[in-house]
Scaffold this motif. Structure first.
Motif, PDB file in Angstrom:
ATOM      1  N   ALA A   1      27.278  34.061  67.424  1.00  0.00           N
ATOM      2  CA  ALA A   1      25.977  34.388  66.851  1.00  0.00           C
ATOM      3  C   ALA A   1      24.851  33.989  67.802  1.00  0.00           C
ATOM      4  O   ALA A   1      23.852  34.696  67.931  1.00  0.00           O
ATOM      5  CB  ALA A   1      25.799  33.696  65.503  1.00  0.00           C
ATOM      6  N   VAL A   2      25.013  32.869  68.504  1.00  0.00           N
ATOM      7  CA  VAL A   2      23.998  32.449  69.467  1.00  0.00           C
ATOM      8  C   VAL A   2      23.989  33.408  70.655  1.00  0.00           C
ATOM      9  O   VAL A   2      22.943  33.833  71.124  1.00  0.00           O
ATOM     10  CB  VAL A   2      24.250  31.008  69.948  1.00  0.00           C
ATOM     11  CG1 VAL A   2      23.311  30.626  71.081  1.00  0.00           C
ATOM     12  CG2 VAL A   2      24.100  30.036  68.794  1.00  0.00           C
ATOM     13  N   GLU A   3      25.178  33.769  71.119  1.00  0.00           N
ATOM     14  CA  GLU A   3      25.277  34.640  72.284  1.00  0.00           C
ATOM     15  C   GLU A   3      24.814  36.066  71.995  1.00  0.00           C
ATOM     16  O   GLU A   3      24.130  36.665  72.809  1.00  0.00           O
ATOM     17  CB  GLU A   3      26.728  34.694  72.787  1.00  0.00           C
ATOM     18  CG  GLU A   3      27.152  33.460  73.527  1.00  0.00           C
ATOM     19  CD  GLU A   3      26.424  33.281  74.840  1.00  0.00           C
ATOM     20  OE1 GLU A   3      26.300  34.251  75.606  1.00  0.00           O
ATOM     21  OE2 GLU A   3      25.958  32.177  75.100  1.00  0.00           O
ATOM     22  N   TRP A   4      25.211  36.634  70.877  1.00  0.00           N
ATOM     23  CA  TRP A   4      24.978  38.055  70.628  1.00  0.00           C
ATOM     24  C   TRP A   4      23.943  38.327  69.552  1.00  0.00           C
ATOM     25  O   TRP A   4      23.548  39.467  69.356  1.00  0.00           O
ATOM     26  CB  TRP A   4      26.297  38.748  70.283  1.00  0.00           C
ATOM     27  CG  TRP A   4      27.277  38.543  71.385  1.00  0.00           C
ATOM     28  CD1 TRP A   4      28.379  37.752  71.366  1.00  0.00           C
ATOM     29  CD2 TRP A   4      27.193  39.079  72.691  1.00  0.00           C
ATOM     30  NE1 TRP A   4      28.998  37.765  72.587  1.00  0.00           N
ATOM     31  CE2 TRP A   4      28.284  38.584  73.413  1.00  0.00           C
ATOM     32  CE3 TRP A   4      26.307  39.935  73.342  1.00  0.00           C
ATOM     33  CZ2 TRP A   4      28.513  38.916  74.748  1.00  0.00           C
ATOM     34  CZ3 TRP A   4      26.540  40.258  74.663  1.00  0.00           C
ATOM     35  CH2 TRP A   4      27.629  39.755  75.343  1.00  0.00           C
TER      36      TRP A   4
ATOM     37  N   LEU B   1      24.060  48.684  72.149  1.00  0.00           N
ATOM     38  CA  LEU B   1      23.308  48.335  70.955  1.00  0.00           C
ATOM     39  C   LEU B   1      22.592  47.018  71.221  1.00  0.00           C
ATOM     40  O   LEU B   1      23.222  46.023  71.544  1.00  0.00           O
ATOM     41  CB  LEU B   1      24.262  48.180  69.765  1.00  0.00           C
ATOM     42  CG  LEU B   1      23.649  47.723  68.461  1.00  0.00           C
ATOM     43  CD1 LEU B   1      22.696  48.786  67.925  1.00  0.00           C
ATOM     44  CD2 LEU B   1      24.725  47.437  67.442  1.00  0.00           C
ATOM     45  N   ALA B   2      21.295  47.023  71.142  1.00  0.00           N
ATOM     46  CA  ALA B   2      20.515  45.808  71.373  1.00  0.00           C
ATOM     47  C   ALA B   2      20.242  45.133  70.035  1.00  0.00           C
ATOM     48  O   ALA B   2      19.859  45.783  69.077  1.00  0.00           O
ATOM     49  CB  ALA B   2      19.211  46.150  72.064  1.00  0.00           C
ATOM     50  N   ARG B   3      20.442  43.822  69.950  1.00  0.00           N
ATOM     51  CA  ARG B   3      20.202  43.073  68.720  1.00  0.00           C
ATOM     52  C   ARG B   3      19.127  42.023  68.947  1.00  0.00           C
ATOM     53  O   ARG B   3      18.997  41.480  70.029  1.00  0.00           O
ATOM     54  CB  ARG B   3      21.482  42.388  68.244  1.00  0.00           C
ATOM     55  CG  ARG B   3      22.507  43.346  67.728  1.00  0.00           C
ATOM     56  CD  ARG B   3      23.574  42.569  66.963  1.00  0.00           C
ATOM     57  NE  ARG B   3      24.504  43.455  66.332  1.00  0.00           N
ATOM     58  CZ  ARG B   3      24.334  43.982  65.137  1.00  0.00           C
ATOM     59  NH1 ARG B   3      23.267  43.710  64.439  1.00  0.00           N
ATOM     60  NH2 ARG B   3      25.243  44.772  64.627  1.00  0.00           N
ATOM     61  N   ARG B   4      18.408  41.707  67.894  1.00  0.00           N
ATOM     62  CA  ARG B   4      17.409  40.641  67.973  1.00  0.00           C
ATOM     63  C   ARG B   4      18.093  39.278  67.882  1.00  0.00           C
ATOM     64  O   ARG B   4      19.121  39.132  67.249  1.00  0.00           O
ATOM     65  CB  ARG B   4      16.435  40.767  66.805  1.00  0.00           C
ATOM     66  CG  ARG B   4      15.523  41.937  66.920  1.00  0.00           C
ATOM     67  CD  ARG B   4      14.442  41.847  65.841  1.00  0.00           C
ATOM     68  NE  ARG B   4      13.615  43.029  65.897  1.00  0.00           N
ATOM     69  CZ  ARG B   4      13.739  44.062  65.057  1.00  0.00           C
ATOM     70  NH1 ARG B   4      14.641  44.049  64.117  1.00  0.00           N
ATOM     71  NH2 ARG B   4      12.944  45.101  65.178  1.00  0.00           N
ATOM     72  N   GLY B   5      17.494  38.319  68.510  1.00  0.00           N
ATOM     73  CA  GLY B   5      17.964  36.943  68.366  1.00  0.00           C
ATOM     74  C   GLY B   5      19.032  36.521  69.343  1.00  0.00           C
ATOM     75  O   GLY B   5      19.498  35.396  69.283  1.00  0.00           O
ATOM     76  N   ALA B   6      19.450  37.376  70.239  1.00  0.00           N
ATOM     77  CA  ALA B   6      20.516  37.004  71.166  1.00  0.00           C
ATOM     78  C   ALA B   6      19.977  36.086  72.254  1.00  0.00           C
ATOM     79  O   ALA B   6      18.889  36.300  72.766  1.00  0.00           O
ATOM     80  CB  ALA B   6      21.129  38.250  71.780  1.00  0.00           C
TER      81      ALA B   6
END
Length: 135
Positions: A87-90, A114-119
């Motif tokens: 979760a921290v990494e991605w 796919l780009a995710r927020r918070g990675a």
């Protein structure tokens, strides 16, 4: 006068790559970089940074030129062992969107993703920095 040509022995190079001394040297090098990786890790509680460690590993090399080449070699792995490391990494946030086309960045092709927020990409960014350190 004839030119001298050096051709290393494949068996000798493979023996060196698979030796316990090479495994120990790679593990020591990886362990020496752990403090630098921990320094850039997020520290909300400090558990993620504290869980980053280096360990010896066997690296599988499925793509070799000759069938006689060994398929495994000594190596080292730097990993974060907390359960929420992925979760921290991605990231866990909502997807920002899908980049539909591959793009060129620095002369290299970057695939669609796919780009995710918070990675945070702590280990990925550290791996890139270490590659520059090796070259």
């Amino acid at each position: 006068m004839a030119k001298a040509v050096f051709k290393p022995s494949r068996k000798a190079v493979d023996g060196l790559a698979n030796s316990p001394q090479m495994g120990a040297a790679l593990a020591r090098y990886a362990a020496s970089k752990v403090p630098a990786i921990q320094a850039v890790a997020p520290k909300k509680t400090g558990a993620y940074a504290a869980s980053i460690r280096a360990r010896p590993a066997v690296v599988h090399t499925p793509f070799v030129k000759k069938a006689s080449s060994p398929k495994v070699r000594n190596g080292a792995v730097v990993e974060a062992t907390v359960p929420y490391a992925a979760a921290v990494e991605w990231g866990t946030g909502a997807p920002v969107g899908i980049r539909s086309k591959a793009r060129r960045r620095g002369g290299k092709l970057v695939p669609a993703k796919l780009a995710r927020r918070g990675a945070q990409h702590v280990l990925g960014n550290a791996a890139r920095a270490l590659r520059k350190d090796l070259s």
